[in-house]
Design an enzyme around this catalytic site. Structure first.
Site, PDB file in Angstrom:
ATOM      1  N   GLY A  35       0.842  -1.184   0.000  1.00 14.15           N
ATOM      2  CA  GLY A  35       0.000   0.000   0.000  1.00 14.15           C
ATOM      3  C   GLY A  35       0.877   1.234   0.000  1.00 14.15           C
ATOM      4  N   SER A  36       0.263   2.393  -0.022  1.00 17.05           N
ATOM      5  CA  SER A  36       1.028   3.637  -0.137  1.00 17.05           C
ATOM      6  C   SER A  36       1.977   3.850   1.035  1.00 17.05           C
ATOM      7  CB  SER A  36       0.069   4.817  -0.259  1.00 17.05           C
ATOM      8  OG  SER A  36      -0.826   4.853   0.845  1.00 17.05           O
ATOM      9  N   GLU A  38       3.637   1.744   2.600  1.00 12.93           N
ATOM     10  CA  GLU A  38       4.748   0.790   2.582  1.00 12.93           C
ATOM     11  C   GLU A  38       5.745   1.061   1.455  1.00 12.93           C
ATOM     12  OE1 GLU A  38       1.847   0.158   4.757  1.00 12.93           O
ATOM     13  OE2 GLU A  38       1.303  -0.532   2.763  1.00 12.93           O
ATOM     14  N   GLU A  57      -4.326  -9.377   2.323  1.00 13.78           N
ATOM     15  CA  GLU A  57      -3.460  -9.392   3.492  1.00 13.78           C
ATOM     16  C   GLU A  57      -3.603 -10.667   4.326  1.00 13.78           C
ATOM     17  OE1 GLU A  57      -5.296  -6.818   2.530  1.00 13.78           O
ATOM     18  OE2 GLU A  57      -4.083  -4.995   2.544  1.00 13.78           O
ATOM     19  N   HIS A  80      -0.517  -3.287   5.186  1.00 16.19           N
ATOM     20  CA  HIS A  80      -0.872  -1.903   4.879  1.00 16.19           C
ATOM     21  C   HIS A  80      -1.737  -1.307   5.979  1.00 16.19           C
ATOM     22  CE1 HIS A  80      -1.846   1.700   2.838  1.00 16.19           C
ATOM     23  NE2 HIS A  80      -3.064   1.358   2.471  1.00 16.19           N
ATOM     24  N   HIS A 287     -14.791 -28.226  22.792  1.00 11.61           N
ATOM     25  CA  HIS A 287     -15.583 -27.468  21.819  1.00 11.61           C
ATOM     26  C   HIS A 287     -17.057 -27.406  22.200  1.00 11.61           C
ATOM     27  CE1 HIS A 287     -16.704 -26.768  17.296  1.00 11.61           C
ATOM     28  NE2 HIS A 287     -16.695 -25.656  17.985  1.00 11.61           N
ATOM     29  N   GLY A 406      -9.405 -22.864  14.387  1.00 10.75           N
ATOM     30  CA  GLY A 406     -10.716 -23.174  13.837  1.00 10.75           C
ATOM     31  C   GLY A 406     -11.200 -22.141  12.851  1.00 10.75           C
TER      32      GLY A 406
END
Length: 540
Positions: A35-36, A38, A57, A80, A287, A406
């Protein structure tokens, strides 16, 4: 070298200091989606560090996770700003539960306009990924960035491993700073001797001991040690609920099976054992609700874990905090040869018969036959895991990976990262149709790089796990469980992958054989019987 890890008065840019640190840490790949904020970091990118482009991402984090697990070194991710970190949070959470070492950096707007709530800025950036990172910071000064990245690496790599996060304003990269020298930080923690002697005494007096192995053993590269301990102790070996790795060969004669994530069913499985030793796992991951009779005092419980938090929440027994290799080596040294009879392991069911529509059990058995001996399986088929455990036994060390969280959307990009980390072996991604659609764009990266990856999509036209849960919970007419009309062959071909669809049992063997031998990335879509799998027994 000067004090505090800084050398002399030589000055470099923050970017140069960071790249030099990556080289010193043995990090040769950076995963990201630019992105800008980076671009200054990515400009004039060096030839000796490979930038791996993901198309979203979450896929960048998943790829870095798989690569880190394959190489046992931290994965480095560049995201980003706030929106990119938000997209990645699901797989950051998975990396946290997987205990995968990652150093995650994210761009931030320029320091001078942060007070104005600039476009694309992150407010309180270091708080965004918490609590699912071990360390999170936006350095107070540009010159503090390299030291923050060094700390993030050491923290990520310290057991229990996990992701860390550094937010870096866009104008920091060109700022002058002193270089930071890489340091050596030890990572092994030895067990307390008296506690280990108590465990050895308990194993010596037990009549029917059970070892419950968890993912920490495979993460530590200690599966062979675990086998030697089990054979010397003559104990039955079970796998902890939802284990994300294979920490014991599943064809070993002492291998008893997989523990259920239901308290009652787990307790039933361990009922005959008077001693339960949990190694490299929590005690226990559940769970669904139910009475856990295992904690009623019928069995003595010990735990060996490198995670103090896991030890702190254990409700019964003795916990020994140590990393796996020192603990297992000491246990092997202290254990006398047992006079117990060697326990019998599980009996595998007969090979399933071919039929149309194609039974998922037949597919899993065929895949077991087709996979190369050294292949790694990355799995995301939660509705078919019980069948997979019966018909697709794994070999042990570095053979099996899945998401401990999960959360769907992990395994396809993780398989891409695994193939990058093991370029001379075949990686197989076994994934459901619903799961595949979370991160389908990861196929593009694999195809572009011609990675040795075979993706097997189990297409049952819906969310099979949710179909099963709706029956267990006795709820009806739930919307959103059906997924008709997805053409995985066209999706894969559109991203540059070779792909085939299998609808009949007679076609399956040859399709899988070709897939495993294919040079590069390919996808095999297998349309299976849509029968609802049974994940939890109703009686409990």
């Amino acid at each position: 070298m000067a004090k505090n890890g800084k050398s002399g008065s030589r000055s470099v840019t923050v970017k140069q200091a960071t790249l030099d640190l990556l080289r010193a840490f043995g990090i040769t790949k950076v995963f990201g989606n630019p992105g800008s904020t980076e671009l200054p970091f990515l400009s004039d990118w060096p030839d000796d560090i490979d930038y791996v482009l993901a198309l979203q991402e979450a896929s960048a984090v998943g790829m870095a996770d798989g690569y880190a697990q394959a190489t046992r070194n931290a994965g480095f991710v560049n995201l980003h700003s706030a929106a990119g970190v938000g997209n990645a949070l699901g797989n950051i959470y998975t990396a946290h539960r997987n205990q995968t070492p990652l150093v995650i950096t994210a761009g931030q707007q320029a320091r001078s306009i942060l007070p104005l709530q600039a476009f694309l800025y992150a407010e309180r950036a270091s708080e965004f990924p918490r609590p699912y990172v071990k360390y999170s910071v936006e350095p107070a000064r540009p010159e503090d960035v390299p030291a923050a990245i060094a700390r993030a690496y050491y923290t990520a790599m310290q057991p229990p491993c996990g992701p860390t996060f550094v937010s870096i304003p866009v104008d920091d990269w060109a700022h002058a700073c002193a270089p930071v020298e890489a340091r050596t930080v030890s990572r092994e923690i030895g067990p307390e001797l008296d506690a280990m002697k108590a465990l050895v005494a308990a194993l010596g007096s037990a009549k029917r001991p059970a070892l419950v192995v968890g993912p920490g053993i495979d993460r530590a590269g200690a599966v062979d040690l675990m086998v030697r301990v089990a054979e010397k102790a003559k104990a039955s070996v079970w796998v902890s609920p939802f284990s994300a790795r294979c920490s014991f060969p599943e064809r070993h004669p002492q291998f008893a099976g997989f523990l259920h994530a239901s308290p009652a069913q787990l307790s039933d499985a361990l009922r005959e054992h008077d001693l339960v030793v949990v190694i490299g796992a929590p005690v226990f991951t559940f769970h669904v609700e139910g009475h856990a009779a295992i904690f009623d005092g019928g069995a003595t419980i010990f735990q060996i874990t490198d995670d103090p938090d896991a030890a702190a929440v254990t409700s019964s027994g003795t916990s020994i905090i140590a990393t796996m290799k020192p603990a297992l080596n000491l246990l092997l040294e202290l254990l006398p040869e047992s006079k117990r009879a060697t326990p019998k392991g599980r009996t595998l069911p007969p090979a399933p018969q071919a039929a149309d529509p194609l039974p998922v059990e037949f597919l899993l058995h065929a895949l077991s036959q087709a996979m190369p001996d050294d292949a790694s399986l990355v799995e995301e088929v939660p509705s078919h895991r019980p069948a997979m455990q019966k018909f697709l036994p794994m070999r042990g060390q570095d053979s099996f990976y899945t998401m401990a969280s999960g959360g769907l959307g992990y395994s396809l990009p993780a398989a891409v990262g695994m193939a990058l980390g093991k370029p001379k072996q075949r990686t197989v991604c076994l994934i459901g149709d619903g799961s595949a659609m979370y991160s389908i764009q990861a196929l593009w990266t694999a195809a572009q790089r011609k990675l040795p990856l075979t993706v097997v999509v189990i297409n049952n036209s819906g969310y099979g796990a949710m179909r099963s849960f709706s029956q267990v919970m006795q709820v009806r007419n739930v919307p959103g469980l059906e997924l008709p009309g997805i053409d995985f062959v066209r999706l894969a071909e559109g991203m540059g992958c070779h792909a085939v669809r299998v609808t009949k049992a007679a076609e399956l063997g040859e399709a899988l054989k070709r897939g495993m031998a294919f040079e590069g990335t390919n996808l095999v879509e297998v349309v299976v019987d849509s029968a609802v799998p049974v994940l939890y027994g109703q009686k409990h």
